[in-house]
Design a protein around this motif. Structure first.
Motif, short mmCIF file in Angstrom:
data_model
loop_
_atom_site.label_atom_id
_atom_site.label_comp_id
_atom_site.label_asym_id
_atom_site.label_seq_id
_atom_site.Cartn_x
_atom_site.Cartn_y
_atom_site.Cartn_z
N THR A 1 -5.57 9.36 0.26
CA THR A 1 -4.53 9.12 -0.74
C THR A 1 -4.10 7.64 -0.78
N TYR B 1 0.85 -1.19 0.00
CA TYR B 1 0.00 0.00 0.00
C TYR B 1 0.89 1.23 0.00
N LYS C 1 -10.61 3.64 -6.15
CA LYS C 1 -9.36 3.07 -5.64
C LYS C 1 -9.59 1.80 -4.83
N LYS D 1 -1.16 -1.51 -3.84
CA LYS D 1 -0.23 -1.92 -4.88
C LYS D 1 -0.60 -3.34 -5.31
N ASP E 1 -9.86 -3.48 0.67
CA ASP E 1 -10.36 -3.52 -0.71
C ASP E 1 -11.39 -4.65 -0.85
N LYS F 1 -3.58 3.96 -1.70
CA LYS F 1 -3.67 3.14 -2.92
C LYS F 1 -3.09 1.80 -2.62
#
Length: 183
Positions: A178, A46, A117, A182, A140, A180
């Motif tokens: 912010t 991340y 995202k 990976k 997620d 995200k």
């Protein structure tokens, strides 16, 4: 007897000079660094923005300790991969928040979702003399689960640390906005 009354009257008149006033309340004059962020530069699954004034300590299992030395505080980041255990991870995260109800005056939850995202979760604010005043958890829903908790290196006194909590809260919101994953 007359001399005693005269002496007492004289003492009373002399002592009634200046009126004693209560001292005004003092306010802390805390200096906080200007807000500014860098992208997390660690080998983790991340990434998110981190305050320039913070220092980062990498821990095993993709965990982090984001330290605020001037404020004597840290944000502890824990990462867990999801292996058909999302429900258990969510229950555990919320259970950790609810453990603070003994010392908390109030707990408020705020949902967070960014479907572009794939970041879904909650941020929790705990008011009162609890060990952690802000916590969040995000996922997620398929691969990643991340939890962040704010801690101070002092016995919690909510009124005293409230300005620092509000300052670091902005950084935690920046982390969420912010974040995200990976791939």
């Amino acid at each position: 007897m007359r001399n005693i009354l005269l002496l007492l009257s004289l003492l009373i008149l002399i002592s009634c000079g200046e009126q004693t006033l209560p001292k005004p309340k003092a306010y802390l004059s805390l200096q906080y660094p200007n807000l500014g962020y860098n992208i997390l530069n660690q080998n983790t699954p991340y990434t998110f923005d981190v305050a320039k004034s913070a220092t980062i300590k990498k821990l095993p299992k993709n965990w982090l300790k984001i330290k605020y030395p001037a404020l004597k505080a840290s944000i502890d980041i824990t990462y867990r991969p999801i292996n058909n255990n999302l429900k258990e991870l969510l229950v555990e995260a919320e259970k950790l928040v609810l453990e603070h109800t003994v010392k908390a005056d109030h707990i408020s939850w705020r949902d967070y979702a960014d479907s572009d995202k794939k970041v879904y979760g909650k941020m929790c604010e705990i008011s009162g003399n609890a060990a952690s005043q802000i916590q969040f958890h995000v996922t997620d829903s398929t691969n990643h689960f991340l939890k962040g908790s704010l801690f101070f290196y002092t016995k919690p006194n909510y009124d005293s640390i409230l300005p620092a909590v509000e300052y670091i809260k902005k950084d935690m919101i920046q982390m969420l906005e912010t974040l995200k994953w990976k791939e």
